[in-house]
Design an enzyme around this catalytic site. Structure first.
Site, short mmCIF file in Angstrom:
data_model
loop_
_atom_site.label_atom_id
_atom_site.label_comp_id
_atom_site.label_asym_id
_atom_site.label_seq_id
_atom_site.Cartn_x
_atom_site.Cartn_y
_atom_site.Cartn_z
N ARG A 239 -19.03 -40.30 69.31
CA ARG A 239 -18.07 -41.62 69.40
C ARG A 239 -17.73 -41.75 68.09
O ARG A 239 -18.24 -41.89 66.99
CB ARG A 239 -18.82 -42.68 70.06
CG ARG A 239 -19.53 -42.74 71.36
CD ARG A 239 -18.20 -42.76 72.40
NE ARG A 239 -18.61 -42.88 73.93
CZ ARG A 239 -18.72 -41.92 74.76
NH1 ARG A 239 -18.23 -40.56 74.21
NH2 ARG A 239 -19.07 -42.09 75.63
N GLU A 268 -9.72 -44.81 69.27
CA GLU A 268 -9.13 -44.05 70.12
C GLU A 268 -8.24 -44.71 71.09
O GLU A 268 -8.48 -45.78 71.46
CB GLU A 268 -10.13 -43.49 70.96
CG GLU A 268 -10.28 -41.91 71.08
CD GLU A 268 -11.65 -41.36 71.79
OE1 GLU A 268 -12.28 -41.06 71.04
OE2 GLU A 268 -11.41 -40.87 72.77
N HIS A 287 -10.63 -35.96 72.59
CA HIS A 287 -11.93 -36.36 73.45
C HIS A 287 -11.99 -35.25 74.64
O HIS A 287 -12.11 -35.64 75.66
CB HIS A 287 -11.88 -37.59 74.01
CG HIS A 287 -13.13 -38.46 74.15
ND1 HIS A 287 -13.76 -39.77 73.98
CD2 HIS A 287 -14.28 -37.78 74.54
CE1 HIS A 287 -14.67 -39.97 74.30
NE2 HIS A 287 -15.26 -38.75 74.79
#
Ligand code: NAP
Length: 326
Positions: A239, A268, A287
């Protein structure tokens, strides 16, 4: 029959399965998450929620969902959900472990090789017509991977799969951190548990595979990078907020570490200012860790299986908080 809300596009197969089971499904077939206000309105009568990692399910949302019985996250990471608050309210939460482990480890290794052997730079070099002559020591010299030391920060399911690729495929020595000792992985791969400073000092490649928690938030800062080898590369498929991105940019610019490959970002889908313009020694992906058609489909199936079980009063196979419910 339960009222189910699916917050974003997951494909027709999963929706169909929930409808065939007799549930009343509201399917928001969009690729953008709802705003907080939209989500609060949408969950008002919802009993079963299927959500993605971009749906923040916190107290503000749970307060607006008095009928909610179960949340099925279509992801293995669940930092987007306040599981503690959900548990206190008797709401089951599930995730999608295992089905994405190997796919995400493949991606971590793809990024590792891409940064070590400068694959995106080489591709851009060719397309720009810059390859004019073979050279013994070309401008795009990379790093050896075979036989190097791989540090896995967070030796869980995906960390172990990354470690297996490194040890068995690339003859790498594996160091790791985890909360507990991973005896099976140590035996299989001769991996050694280390403190984070030891791991950073010795590793040529550092793969981040921890969940995002208050303890792992900004685990990597300038101070951390200074403990790494100047020839080391950092790979993050966990993450984004595990890395303080501004500090990473400084570490790359100043040559404190050799390179980084990121699949996830602190804010993000944005990257830290400056990072997007920085092309050397940085490989980035949007991602895509679990993003193969097969695996994303399995994740949806897993979430649906969990939700159907939970709504039927059976234990969901991947319940995160079954023991914590009142
Ligand atoms: P997992 O099996 O739960 O593994 C996480 C590991 O991290 C566990 O071994 C845990 O140790 C360790 N850990 C937790 N806190 C730590 C800390 N402070 N320091 C060191 N180790 C720590 O989870 P997983 O299935 O491998 O998934 C890992 C993460 O990858 C997910 O949470 C998700 O955020 C991310 N992910 C990203 C993508 C992507 O598309 N990029 C795809 C899938 C997953 P113990 O077991 O000893 O507690």
């Amino acid at each position: 029959m339960a009222k189910i809300l699916i917050t974003q596009h997951i494909g027709e197969a999963g929706v169909q399965k929930l409808r065939e089971a007799g549930h009343e499904v509201t399917y928001r077939d969009e690729t953008e998450p709802m705003t907080l206000a939209e989500l609060q309105t949408a969950v008002r009568y919802t009993e079963g929620l299927v959500c993605l990692l971009t749906d923040k399910v916190d107290t503000a949302v749970l307060d607006a969902a008095p009928h909610l019985k179960m949340i099925a996250n279509v992801a293995v990471g669940y930092d987007n959900i306040d599981v503690g608050v959900a548990s206190k309210r008797g709401i089951l939460v599930s995730n999608t472990p295992d089905v994405l482990t190997e796919t995400t480890a493949d991606h971590a290794f793809a990024l590792l090789l891409a940064i070590a052997r400068r694959v995106p730079e080489a591709d851009a070099f060719m397309r720009a017509g810059s390859y004019e002559k073979f050279e013994m020591f070309p401008p795009l010299l990379g790093l050896d991977v075979y036989g190097k030391t791989l540090g896995v920060v967070g030796m869980g399911r995906i960390g172990a799969a990354v470690a297996r690729r490194g040890a068995l495929g690339f003859g790498m020595k594996v160091l790791y951190t985890a909360n507990g000792v991973k005896t099976a992985v140590e035996q299989e791969l001769s991996a050694q548990k280390a403190t984070l400073p030891e791991l950073l000092r010795q590793s040529d490649f550092v793969s981040i595979n921890v969940p995002l928690t208050p303890e792992t938030h900004h685990l990597f800062t300038l101070e951390t990078f200074r403990q790494m080898k100047p020839t080391a590369c950092l790979i993050n498929t966990a993450r984004g907020p595990v890395i303080k991105e501004d500090d990473l940019l400084v570490a790359l610019r100043e040559g404190i570490i050799w390179g980084a490959a990121l699949d996830v970002f602190e804010a993000e889908p944005k990257m830290a200012p400056g990072l997007a313009e920085y092309h050397e020694r940085l490989v980035v992906a949007p991602h895509l860790g679990s993003a193969t058609g097969e695996t994303r489909q399995k994740m949806v199936e897993t979430a649906v299986t969990n939700l159907l079980a939970g709504l039927a009063g059976q234990p969901p196979p991947n319940a995160l908080n079954a023991e914590q419910l009142p």
